[in-house]
Design a protein around this motif. Structure first.
Motif, mmCIF file in Angstrom:
data_model
loop_
_atom_site.group_PDB
_atom_site.id
_atom_site.type_symbol
_atom_site.label_atom_id
_atom_site.label_comp_id
_atom_site.label_asym_id
_atom_site.label_seq_id
_atom_site.Cartn_x
_atom_site.Cartn_y
_atom_site.Cartn_z
ATOM 1 N N SER A 1 55.647 38.681 30.983
ATOM 2 C CA SER A 1 54.010 38.055 31.095
ATOM 3 C C SER A 1 53.173 39.053 31.323
ATOM 4 N N TYR A 2 51.363 38.943 30.869
ATOM 5 C CA TYR A 2 50.903 39.956 31.020
ATOM 6 C C TYR A 2 49.383 38.766 31.800
ATOM 7 N N GLU A 3 48.443 38.681 32.277
ATOM 8 C CA GLU A 3 47.299 38.119 32.490
ATOM 9 C C GLU A 3 45.809 38.776 31.497
ATOM 10 N N ALA A 4 45.740 38.012 30.409
ATOM 11 C CA ALA A 4 44.607 38.940 29.388
ATOM 12 C C ALA A 4 43.249 38.942 30.178
ATOM 13 N N ASP A 5 42.996 39.691 31.305
ATOM 14 C CA ASP A 5 41.462 40.432 32.113
ATOM 15 C C ASP A 5 40.006 39.997 31.988
ATOM 16 N N LEU A 6 40.464 39.109 30.683
ATOM 17 C CA LEU A 6 39.177 38.836 30.343
ATOM 18 C C LEU A 6 37.630 38.376 30.734
ATOM 19 N N PHE A 7 37.600 37.799 31.859
ATOM 20 C CA PHE A 7 37.000 37.647 33.113
ATOM 21 C C PHE A 7 37.039 38.515 33.929
ATOM 22 N N GLY A 8 37.537 39.298 33.914
ATOM 23 C CA GLY A 8 37.731 40.755 35.075
ATOM 24 C C GLY A 8 37.916 40.225 36.554
ATOM 25 N N ARG A 9 39.111 39.065 36.951
ATOM 26 C CA ARG A 9 39.982 38.571 38.202
ATOM 27 C C ARG A 9 40.067 40.209 38.276
ATOM 28 N N VAL A 10 41.319 40.270 37.849
ATOM 29 C CA VAL A 10 42.202 41.645 38.033
ATOM 30 C C VAL A 10 41.696 42.437 38.159
ATOM 31 N N ARG A 11 40.776 43.281 37.838
ATOM 32 C CA ARG A 11 39.705 44.303 38.712
ATOM 33 C C ARG A 11 39.089 44.097 38.809
ATOM 34 N N ARG A 12 38.455 43.271 39.437
ATOM 35 C CA ARG A 12 37.984 42.739 40.842
ATOM 36 C C ARG A 12 38.489 43.073 42.210
ATOM 37 N N ASN A 13 39.371 42.634 41.583
ATOM 38 C CA ASN A 13 41.001 42.841 42.822
ATOM 39 C C ASN A 13 41.336 43.634 43.391
ATOM 40 N N VAL A 14 41.213 44.980 42.302
ATOM 41 C CA VAL A 14 41.638 46.220 42.536
ATOM 42 C C VAL A 14 40.228 46.964 43.144
ATOM 43 N N GLU A 15 39.179 46.229 42.729
ATOM 44 C CA GLU A 15 37.487 46.791 43.028
ATOM 45 C C GLU A 15 37.627 46.486 45.340
ATOM 46 N N ALA A 16 38.106 45.224 45.193
ATOM 47 C CA ALA A 16 37.812 44.741 46.691
ATOM 48 C C ALA A 16 39.401 45.271 47.562
ATOM 49 N N ALA B 1 35.707 34.856 43.318
ATOM 50 C CA ALA B 1 35.484 33.546 43.078
ATOM 51 C C ALA B 1 34.742 32.868 41.944
ATOM 52 N N ARG B 2 34.140 33.788 41.375
ATOM 53 C CA ARG B 2 32.705 33.471 40.015
ATOM 54 C C ARG B 2 33.896 33.602 38.906
ATOM 55 N N SER B 3 35.486 34.402 39.125
ATOM 56 C CA SER B 3 35.845 34.140 37.727
ATOM 57 C C SER B 3 37.008 32.882 37.881
ATOM 58 N N ALA B 4 36.693 32.320 38.333
ATOM 59 C CA ALA B 4 37.978 30.559 39.187
ATOM 60 C C ALA B 4 37.124 29.930 37.560
ATOM 61 N N PHE B 5 35.899 30.077 37.206
ATOM 62 C CA PHE B 5 35.496 28.963 36.782
ATOM 63 C C PHE B 5 36.164 29.424 35.202
ATOM 64 N N TYR B 6 35.746 30.138 35.050
ATOM 65 C CA TYR B 6 36.110 31.041 33.750
ATOM 66 C C TYR B 6 37.859 31.030 33.491
ATOM 67 N N PRO B 7 38.498 30.929 31.911
ATOM 68 C CA PRO B 7 39.333 30.793 31.905
ATOM 69 C C PRO B 7 40.836 31.617 32.092
ATOM 70 N N HIS B 8 41.817 30.828 32.639
ATOM 71 C CA HIS B 8 43.155 32.042 33.231
ATOM 72 C C HIS B 8 43.850 32.010 31.833
ATOM 73 N N ILE B 9 43.741 32.991 31.614
ATOM 74 C CA ILE B 9 44.558 33.710 30.129
ATOM 75 C C ILE B 9 46.050 34.187 29.873
ATOM 76 N N THR B 10 47.063 33.871 29.408
ATOM 77 C CA THR B 10 48.018 34.622 30.391
ATOM 78 C C THR B 10 49.019 34.424 29.074
ATOM 79 N N LEU B 11 49.069 35.673 28.699
ATOM 80 C CA LEU B 11 50.498 36.420 27.442
ATOM 81 C C LEU B 11 51.772 36.093 27.818
ATOM 82 N N SER B 12 52.842 35.519 27.098
ATOM 83 C CA SER B 12 53.525 35.751 27.235
ATOM 84 C C SER B 12 55.074 35.437 26.803
#
Length: 499
Positions: free
Chosen positions: A153-168, A321-332
């Protein structure tokens, strides 16, 4: 194209075309005073650039080998400092955990099962077996099932949730690194302050001991004069009372010294009963401390850097928190081999696979996502206020340190003159008493005044040294925030093959 290649291409596309929602971080303004000078002028000439506070070993500015040795012991064995280092290691590992979400997650779950199906099992919609018009009963069966399934599985980080997690995570790591430096600064400053306080008590003990010596000589004198009928019993009692009171002061000085010695032992990571600090009266003078410019303070204080990195962390949380308003896309994808016979498990007919994508778009959440975003923004605003308060406190502590040293320098100069005056007073009082011009009460008063003056002079010197320590601490102890830039983790290609 093979299924694995398709999945890899989709993952690469999702990573490459992604954007990052949420606010971009920039350090807010802070209440910094005029950049050219401090409000209070120090009681010394400004140090040359070559006299800067030693980085990592700021206590060397005092040029005391014994203090240097104690500080090195503290760095090796202090338990609070060891715990702070462990917290930094923990934060670094947690930051690496955050980077793991930037890579596909692969797992395998092999199994081997031997099972028996019931002869009375329900058909679950299957047509019954009919032979010659007769419905045949369901036969029980026994079989083996061997499975080697894989899933990816892989989360397509289209809206930066994962990158924000790394930044945090990196901001939290840097905040923890700054906190470690602050713990190191606080502990080493506490050790230096205790060390100079103990040395001051050694000098004070010497002063009181000398007073005991000349007070005993005074008691011998009045006893001799009393035996000769010249002095009264009152004069003997007065001198004896003063001597006993001074001996009590001597014991109290020893008690205070023991407490500082015990505190030093704990800072060195040892039991209080195992450390003995040699008696060496304080004779040092405070060194000139290079102040630098007020505008440099934001980069020199580890506690201010901790507060600043906390702001960066909270800013990243707003983005999450802002990324939660956008689609969460997972490739599996999933696949593997399954067979009832282990000898045919890895044959082509036993192969199974599937590919898919899941897009979860929150629509109605009962206000949960909006509330989380508002909470994240409030936490960020709180961190900004805490940062500005840390800056104000830092400038206050530096101004307090300069003011304390300036006042103590003046007080020490006048107190030295007071000690000389008290010594002259005692000499005159003794001569007048022996000459029969005055009573012994004047001698008692002069002895008390001299002891008080000498003790106060010694205490002022000790306060001056301790104030110098705290001024260096307030200036950050030679540390600067540029050391934090290496405290971050980045996703590495080798992580793909790590469990």
């Amino acid at each position: 194209m093979k299924p694995g290649a398709i999945l890899a291409a989709l993952a690469l596309l999702g990573f490459a075309t992604g954007c990052t929602v949420g606010p971009r971080y920039s350090r807010p303004s802070a209440p910094v005073p005029a950049p050219d000078a401090w409000k209070t002028q120090p009681p010394w000439q400004q140090a040359a650039p070559k006299d800067a506070i030693p980085k990592g070993a700021w206590w060397q500015v005092f040029q005391d080998p014994a203090l240097d040795a104690y500080e090195q012991q503290l760095l090796q064995a202090n338990q609070s400092l060891i715990a702070a280092r462990d917290r930094l290691d923990q934060a670094r590992s947690l930051a690496r955990v955050a980077t793991a979400d930037m890579f596909p997650q692969l797992s395998v779950d092999p199994s081997a099962i031997r099972e028996r199906g019931s002869g009375n099992r329900p058909l679950n919609g299957e047509a019954p077996t009919i032979v010659n018009g007769v419905v045949q009963p369901v036969a029980p069966y026994t079989q083996n099932v061997y499975t080697i399934p894989f899933s990816v599985s892989y989360e397509a980080d289209l809206f930066g949730r994962v990158r924000r997690n790394v930044e945090a995570a990196n901001a939290s790591l840097q905040s923890t690194a700054a906190d470690l430096e602050n713990v190191r600064l606080v502990l080493t400053a506490e050790l230096a302050a205790d060390y100079f306080s103990l040395r001051e008590l050694d000098a004070e003990f010497q002063v009181v001991q000398e007073s005991v010596g000349y007070q005993r000589k005074g008691l011998d004198l009045v006893n001799s004069r009393h035996s000769g009928g010249i002095a009264s019993g009152l004069e003997v009692a007065q001198q004896a009372a003063l001597l006993d009171s001074t001996l009590s002061q001597l014991a109290l000085v020893q008690q205070s010294r023991a407490q500082y010695e015990h505190a030093i032992a704990v800072l060195l990571g040892q039991a209080a009963s195992t450390v003995t600090v040699p008696v060496v009266p304080l004779r040092a003078t405070p060194p000139p401390v290079p102040l630098g410019l007020p505008s440099d303070m934001l980069e020199r204080r580890p506690d201010v850097s901790t507060a600043e990195r906390t702001m960066a962390y909270q800013n990243a949380q707003v983005g999450i928190a802002r990324s939660a308003f956008y689609p969460h896309i997972t490739l599996s994808g999933s696949g593997g081999w399954q067979s009832t016979d282990i000898t045919s498990l890895l044959n082509a007919p036993s192969l199974f696979w599937s590919l898919g994508a899941d897009a979860l778009e929150p629509i109605l959440q009962g206000g949960r996502n909006r509330a989380n975003l508002e909470a994240a923004r409030a936490a960020y605003d709180q961190s900004v206020a805490n940062y500005r308060q840390a800056v104000l406190t830092a400038f206050q502590q530096v101004e307090d340190g300069i003011s304390n040293l300036s006042t103590l320098s003046q007080a020490l100069a006048t107190q030295g003159a007071a000690v000389e005056d008290a010594r002259r007073e005692l000499t005159i009082a003794n001569n007048r008493y022996i000459g029969g011009v005055t009573s012994y009460l004047d001698v008692i008063t002069a002895q008390t005044t001299l002891l008080t003056s000498e003790r106060l002079e010694t205490q002022l010197l000790g306060q001056q040294m301790v104030s110098s320590v705290y001024l260096v601490k307030a200036l950050g102890g030679g540390w600067d925030a540029s050391q934090l830039k290496d405290q971050q983790v980045h996703p590495r290609a080798g992580q793909v093959l790590q469990p």
